[in-house]
Design a protein around this motif. Sequence first.
Motif, PDB file in Angstrom:
ATOM      1  N   LEU A 105       0.853  -1.199   0.000  1.00 49.14           N
ATOM      2  CA  LEU A 105       0.000   0.000   0.000  1.00 49.14           C
ATOM      3  C   LEU A 105       0.890   1.252   0.000  1.00 49.14           C
ATOM      4  CD1 LEU A 105      -2.936   0.900   0.067  1.00 49.14           C
ATOM      5  CD2 LEU A 105      -2.779   0.982   2.559  1.00 49.14           C
ATOM      6  N   LEU A 106       1.929   1.206   0.811  1.00 55.13           N
ATOM      7  CA  LEU A 106       2.843   2.346   0.876  1.00 55.13           C
ATOM      8  C   LEU A 106       3.493   2.576  -0.488  1.00 55.13           C
ATOM      9  CD1 LEU A 106       4.281   4.534   2.501  1.00 55.13           C
ATOM     10  CD2 LEU A 106       5.942   2.823   3.237  1.00 55.13           C
ATOM     11  N   THR A 107       3.898   1.486  -1.123  1.00 48.19           N
ATOM     12  CA  THR A 107       4.531   1.613  -2.439  1.00 48.19           C
ATOM     13  C   THR A 107       3.561   2.257  -3.434  1.00 48.19           C
ATOM     14  OG1 THR A 107       5.784  -0.372  -1.947  1.00 48.19           O
ATOM     15  CG2 THR A 107       5.717   0.315  -4.258  1.00 48.19           C
ATOM     16  N   ILE A 108       2.321   1.792  -3.414  1.00 54.37           N
ATOM     17  CA  ILE A 108       1.313   2.347  -4.329  1.00 54.37           C
ATOM     18  C   ILE A 108       1.154   3.843  -4.063  1.00 54.37           C
ATOM     19  CG2 ILE A 108      -1.160   2.315  -4.888  1.00 54.37           C
ATOM     20  CD1 ILE A 108      -1.044  -0.751  -4.139  1.00 54.37           C
ATOM     21  N   HIS A 109       1.045   4.170  -2.785  1.00 49.66           N
ATOM     22  CA  HIS A 109       0.856   5.564  -2.384  1.00 49.66           C
ATOM     23  C   HIS A 109       2.030   6.423  -2.851  1.00 49.66           C
ATOM     24  CE1 HIS A 109      -0.923   8.712   0.175  1.00 49.66           C
ATOM     25  NE2 HIS A 109       0.301   8.982   0.607  1.00 49.66           N
ATOM     26  N   VAL A 110       3.230   5.899  -2.681  1.00 49.17           N
ATOM     27  CA  VAL A 110       4.425   6.648  -3.048  1.00 49.17           C
ATOM     28  C   VAL A 110       4.482   6.840  -4.563  1.00 49.17           C
ATOM     29  CG1 VAL A 110       6.943   6.498  -3.178  1.00 49.17           C
ATOM     30  CG2 VAL A 110       5.780   6.018  -1.013  1.00 49.17           C
ATOM     31  N   VAL A 111       4.138   5.803  -5.296  1.00 53.73           N
ATOM     32  CA  VAL A 111       4.182   5.900  -6.766  1.00 53.73           C
ATOM     33  C   VAL A 111       3.188   6.952  -7.248  1.00 53.73           C
ATOM     34  CG1 VAL A 111       3.620   4.649  -8.892  1.00 53.73           C
ATOM     35  CG2 VAL A 111       5.063   3.575  -7.142  1.00 53.73           C
ATOM     36  N   ILE A 112       1.984   6.895  -6.707  1.00 54.80           N
ATOM     37  CA  ILE A 112       0.972   7.880  -7.124  1.00 54.80           C
ATOM     38  C   ILE A 112       1.413   9.286  -6.705  1.00 54.80           C
ATOM     39  CG2 ILE A 112      -1.448   8.588  -6.916  1.00 54.80           C
ATOM     40  CD1 ILE A 112      -2.073   5.627  -6.231  1.00 54.80           C
ATOM     41  N   GLY A 113       1.969   9.355  -5.503  1.00 50.07           N
ATOM     42  CA  GLY A 113       2.435  10.645  -5.004  1.00 50.07           C
ATOM     43  C   GLY A 113       3.473  11.263  -5.924  1.00 50.07           C
ATOM     44  N   PHE A 114       4.414  10.447  -6.374  1.00 45.22           N
ATOM     45  CA  PHE A 114       5.436  10.984  -7.271  1.00 45.22           C
ATOM     46  C   PHE A 114       4.826  11.344  -8.620  1.00 45.22           C
ATOM     47  CE2 PHE A 114       8.645   9.542  -4.279  1.00 45.22           C
ATOM     48  CZ  PHE A 114       9.493  10.633  -4.328  1.00 45.22           C
ATOM     49  N   ALA A 115       3.865  10.547  -9.068  1.00 41.43           N
ATOM     50  CA  ALA A 115       3.199  10.875 -10.333  1.00 41.43           C
ATOM     51  C   ALA A 115       2.507  12.226 -10.198  1.00 41.43           C
ATOM     52  CB  ALA A 115       2.190   9.782 -10.677  1.00 41.43           C
ATOM     53  N   TRP A 116       1.887  12.434  -9.062  1.00 43.86           N
ATOM     54  CA  TRP A 116       1.181  13.694  -8.775  1.00 43.86           C
ATOM     55  C   TRP A 116       2.157  14.873  -8.867  1.00 43.86           C
ATOM     56  CZ3 TRP A 116       1.228  16.328  -3.699  1.00 43.86           C
ATOM     57  CH2 TRP A 116       0.248  17.324  -3.583  1.00 43.86           C
ATOM     58  N   ILE A 117       3.305  14.711  -8.200  1.00 45.99           N
ATOM     59  CA  ILE A 117       4.308  15.780  -8.210  1.00 45.99           C
ATOM     60  C   ILE A 117       4.823  15.993  -9.642  1.00 45.99           C
ATOM     61  CG2 ILE A 117       6.620  16.406  -7.433  1.00 45.99           C
ATOM     62  CD1 ILE A 117       5.908  14.930  -4.781  1.00 45.99           C
ATOM     63  N   LEU A 118       5.075  14.905 -10.333  1.00 49.52           N
ATOM     64  CA  LEU A 118       5.593  15.012 -11.706  1.00 49.52           C
ATOM     65  C   LEU A 118       4.570  15.683 -12.617  1.00 49.52           C
ATOM     66  CD1 LEU A 118       7.419  11.583 -12.157  1.00 49.52           C
ATOM     67  CD2 LEU A 118       8.455  13.866 -12.033  1.00 49.52           C
ATOM     68  N   GLY A 119       3.289  15.376 -12.386  1.00 48.47           N
ATOM     69  CA  GLY A 119       2.224  16.001 -13.170  1.00 48.47           C
ATOM     70  C   GLY A 119       2.291  17.520 -13.052  1.00 48.47           C
ATOM     71  N   PHE A 120       2.477  17.987 -11.821  1.00 43.33           N
ATOM     72  CA  PHE A 120       2.551  19.436 -11.622  1.00 43.33           C
ATOM     73  C   PHE A 120       3.818  20.026 -12.237  1.00 43.33           C
ATOM     74  CE2 PHE A 120      -0.991  18.939  -8.792  1.00 43.33           C
ATOM     75  CZ  PHE A 120      -1.677  20.131  -8.999  1.00 43.33           C
ATOM     76  N   LEU A 121       4.904  19.272 -12.157  1.00 45.73           N
ATOM     77  CA  LEU A 121       6.142  19.759 -12.767  1.00 45.73           C
ATOM     78  C   LEU A 121       5.957  19.855 -14.283  1.00 45.73           C
ATOM     79  CD1 LEU A 121       8.856  17.817 -10.712  1.00 45.73           C
ATOM     80  CD2 LEU A 121       8.182  20.218 -10.505  1.00 45.73           C
ATOM     81  N   TRP A 122       5.282  18.867 -14.838  1.00 44.25           N
ATOM     82  CA  TRP A 122       4.994  18.901 -16.271  1.00 44.25           C
ATOM     83  C   TRP A 122       4.153  20.132 -16.616  1.00 44.25           C
ATOM     84  CZ3 TRP A 122       0.022  18.748 -18.290  1.00 44.25           C
ATOM     85  CH2 TRP A 122      -0.051  18.694 -19.704  1.00 44.25           C
ATOM     86  N   TYR A 123       3.137  20.366 -15.803  1.00 47.94           N
ATOM     87  CA  TYR A 123       2.248  21.503 -16.028  1.00 47.94           C
ATOM     88  C   TYR A 123       3.031  22.811 -16.000  1.00 47.94           C
ATOM     89  CZ  TYR A 123      -1.363  24.988 -15.149  1.00 47.94           C
ATOM     90  OH  TYR A 123      -2.156  26.106 -15.203  1.00 47.94           O
ATOM     91  N   LEU A 124       3.927  22.906 -15.022  1.00 47.29           N
ATOM     92  CA  LEU A 124       4.723  24.131 -14.910  1.00 47.29           C
ATOM     93  C   LEU A 124       5.581  24.345 -16.160  1.00 47.29           C
ATOM     94  CD1 LEU A 124       5.840  24.116 -11.174  1.00 47.29           C
ATOM     95  CD2 LEU A 124       4.325  25.759 -12.299  1.00 47.29           C
TER      96      LEU A 124
END
Lengths: 253, 242, 732
Positions: free
Chosen positions: B60-79
């Motif tokens: 569960l932690l791994t899933i959470h971390v992966v999604i979390g990084f995707a979330w951060i990367l999404g915003f970096l992409w947007y920027l």
Amino acid sequence: MAKQQFAMVIDSSKCIDCKGCVISCKVANKVPEGFSRNWIKASVPAFSMGPRTRTHFQPGACMHCDTPTCVQACPTGATYKDAETGIVEIDNSLCIGCGNCIPACPYGARFRNTAIRKADKCDYCPERRAAGLLPACVDTCPTKARVFGDINNPDSEVSRMLSRNKGKVIKIVNAQTDTKPNMYYIGETAPTDWTTAAVVPASMTVMKEVSPLIKGIVGLSGLGVLAMLGRQFLAGSSDSHEPEHHDEEARHD
Amino acid sequence: MTRLFKRHDKSDIFIHWFNAACWLLLLVTGVGLIGNPDIDPVGSWYPDTLRTLVGGGGNLLTIHVVIGFAWILGFLWYLTVNARGAAFFLREVFMVSPARDMAWMIKKMVLMTLGPKPLKMIGMAPELPEQGFYNMGQKAFAQASVVGGVVIAVTGVIMFLSDKVFTAETAWIVSWSVTLHYIAVGLVFAGLLVHVYMAAISPEERPGFRSMFTGHVPEDYARHHHGLWYREISSEPAAKGE
Amino acid sequence: MQNQNKVKLSRRDFFKASGLAAAGISGGGLLGGLTPARAKGATPPPMWESRYSACDMCFNKCGLIARVEKGVVTKLDPNPKFLKSRGMLCARGNAGIAQVYDPDRLKHPLLRKGARGEGKWQRIPWDEAIDMAAQKMQEIRKKHSPCGHLFTAGADLQSQFVGRFAEVYGSYNVTSHESLCLLSGTRGFLDTFGEVPFADLLNSKYVIMAGANRFEALVTPDSIDLMTAMRENGLKLVVLDPRYTKTAALAHEWYPIRPGTDMIFMLALMHVIIDEKLFDRQWIEEKTYGIEQLSEHVKQYTPQYAAQECGVPAEDIARIARELAADAPRSMVYPGRRSSDYENSSQIRRSFALVNGLLGNWDKPGGLLAARAVGLKGVPYDPPWYDENPDDRIDAHAAPALFEHDGSFVLTREAVLKGEPYPIKGWFIYKTNPMVNAPNRKKTIQMMEQMDFVTVVDITMSDTAWMADLVLPSQSYLERQDPCSGLQGSVACACVIKRDPVIDPLYESRPVFNILKDIAGKLELGEYFDFNIPGYRKQQLRDLPDAEAAMDRDGVYYNPSKVYGIYEDRIYKTTSHKIELYNQRYEQMGLDPLPVYTPPQKIPESRFRLVVGRNAYFTHGSTCNNALLHELTPENVLWLNPDAAKILGVRDGETVEVSSSVGRGEIKAKVTEAIRKDTVFMYTGFGPLSKGLSLIQNSGASIAALLEDQHDAISGNAAMHETFVTVTRKVA
């Protein structure tokens, strides 16, 4: 069969402080330099006793308590009391290395393992038990001062030792934090004054104290939404600026 | 034919829904990572069940971390693709005119829950002060989301790095990160409930909700809900014709 | 890889018997198994192979099981069937892994390049190393006769091959570690009982332990049996030691006796026992010789006199004598092991033996036991004769009762330095470290310097290797195949063990047997090494048909031989064929036939007597650099009594300079009441010269540098507690 409670019954009078248990554990569990999952404590000799000056050596490790303060300090449940075995376990994969559990143990049984950078402590050697062996410290002990087993099983050696020594069993507890440890010292043991009150880090305390507040805020917000919903159904929208036909047209976009 | 005004870029629309999706998943997984009766939001049945489903808390932690990084990367992409849009958003969101916006906020809260009567009773006009690109409610939630998001992301990364760079001496930073992560998510979530209601359930913001798919709002909606913005753009030469 | 020592382990009964087998939790889940919350579930057992071996971290040779994963030893566990060690492995045994995988291990042959001890080495191939060692040995033999070469080996299962090599090469000059350790005690008991006894501590009721520290200097099964008997059989332990050792700490009574006065304590015990007729007169008359002389002799040693000398109150001496006699024959004065203490240590230990004789505990439960039959045979050979050789060892007659196969290291060194009666110019050393363990290091360095060629075979760059010309990497005990060894385990067992490799040898290491065999081949002595280890074992085991199978099955073979009453139909190997309270041979040799107390030399003003020893976490120089054990004992410190420290102005933890007449050292002070005011103590093994021991550089002081080189007048054993030192605060 009743739930198991693995425990150690220690006849510390037998301990000669050879530290076989300490090194055996270090090797078995790859404990990094400078750390140890178990220990032998020594009472301070009173040399004024002359020929009867004595030192008592006391083997120890995680006491796999019934009410473990380390578990209470863990935000993720990575450390938990196993429902089957009564062992206080650490799930390394779930440990986020916050370190809350370390000062929360009154016995100093936990440390941050410098190799894995996570909490570490005695877990009664699960791999060894799976291979039919005793925990490393118990197996190697010269005088068999450390005895391991299930105290919920009346036929186990530990249970027999406890019943043989009724009234003479000592549990080492801290005056402020009785965690109900499952480490039983039979006969006399010393020292007993080395525990420290469990310290839950301020960050965890804050989280625990703020938790109801957060829940309250979320609840209020939810109530607000409910109120709005209620009003929406009972009184219609408060906003009269939006004609219905806009709705229809916009769908073409 | 109603005049339409462009309100959101394609990247804006994408990042909004990407953010929404991440939030949903991160909430679902994150709440399951809290395993302590003193702070469990919904009780221990939830983390227990979820962990069992995914084969353990570590997964569960791994899933959470992966999604979390995707979330951060999404915003970096947007920027990188829409820095101007991001800058516009931040400027709009954090530019608050206290007198006008506070009055709007208070009146709106009363209107939404109790209706116009209480306002009239205390002698206040139920009409709302004009709002810009975002109304104060949107601004407040956006501010919380931005600040909360940064806190959540930073503390999340710290927790992720705990077993990579932190030591016994610096573990307190990790521990405080847990606390801040927890508080920030809680507060943003409180706002999120209102946001979801207002945007998706309440009928009055339906055009705004629709614009999160189309990128455009009708003139009528813009005029009534974002008067200041409407006046600004309706005089612009490039505005869409009727 | 040999498979003979593979353990056929069925899961040990423990878990089955007590119903402890973990309730297995299984099931398929979405991501690799449905794991219930808050239950760890079943853990898979380790993927290891288990192989029997015998520990080599000290001399005890405790049975062990090595857990090997992919050719790497990951854990050493006790062999539960190994009775001698009562199924245990101590800290050192567990730390064997750190010896095998020590990054400081010697990896290939090294030839000295710079000055001796300078530390400049050249890596050379094995062929060249063997050729060179053989050529130098040949040169020395030609020039100085075979006795011009000295051979020294430590306690090891392959040391017998060093002795064999020396003999066929033609040298009488073989020394062992024993003359730096236990020969005084051996002398004292041998010259009383005709053999060296084993203590039946398990069945004893009352034990006086002097000059021994069994809870720190572990001996199996003694250390364990002592505790078991104390805890379960009500054994009473009285310890005499100037230092509060852990044995003292666990004893019922501890007397910080004045160093060097143990003998008068023992004489006073005998005074009381004889005076109060507390002995079995019939047994004494039947089994012993010289009770009359002894009775007469001990009259002068009243408890009052003894108390003045040794510091133990007279009434306690008398009480202890009565208690000891009351429990006889299940009582004893423990013989001890290391006895390289005083110039009269043989006589001191003989006084221990005499008390035991008087208690009538010989060959009886709870007393001193004779060696049991093991059944292992020697492997005879017929060494060549060399006409050019001198008559005897170089140290012959330097002391009246040297041991033929051990000699005296201190006296041999003295003779080598003088070059009299003949020169010794070559030295082969295997797995012993006289540079660290022998007193007066300066003399050992001089001895090294006057050698033409020194070859050292060891697994790390010990101080002795550091001073050598040629250093050859040997295998650790887990890589080697060793001959069988018979072990005496007192009441626990008489057993045979063997060692087979549990892992492939690391680096270019080779066993000393192969090295000697190769050198012998070059010296045309190949016929004496024309065998291999399995063949050698077969000869050793020729009278024990079941032993090999038992060792393969259990890691050990037990000979169910007689434990008690061995002497019911046997005569004592003494002049009188009885237990010699009065030693007739000593009388003939002009030695005191009964131990005569002479007060130890008075400690000069503002000096201290230096005593040395160890704890349970290291074995002298051989383990100080072990990464796991180093954590427990990172350096040695000087134990200093608070009263003495106050006078010296030394605070706990401060560095002090310790000086004797032969050397000096810098060491941190440990200010503690655990030591007498007139005595200081430090651990052995630290303060090395070698730069090849990375963990203990500049750690503590060396006993070898500080200790003077007195020796026991009778056995030639080193006398390591005869040195007085000054202690001064080190000004930063």
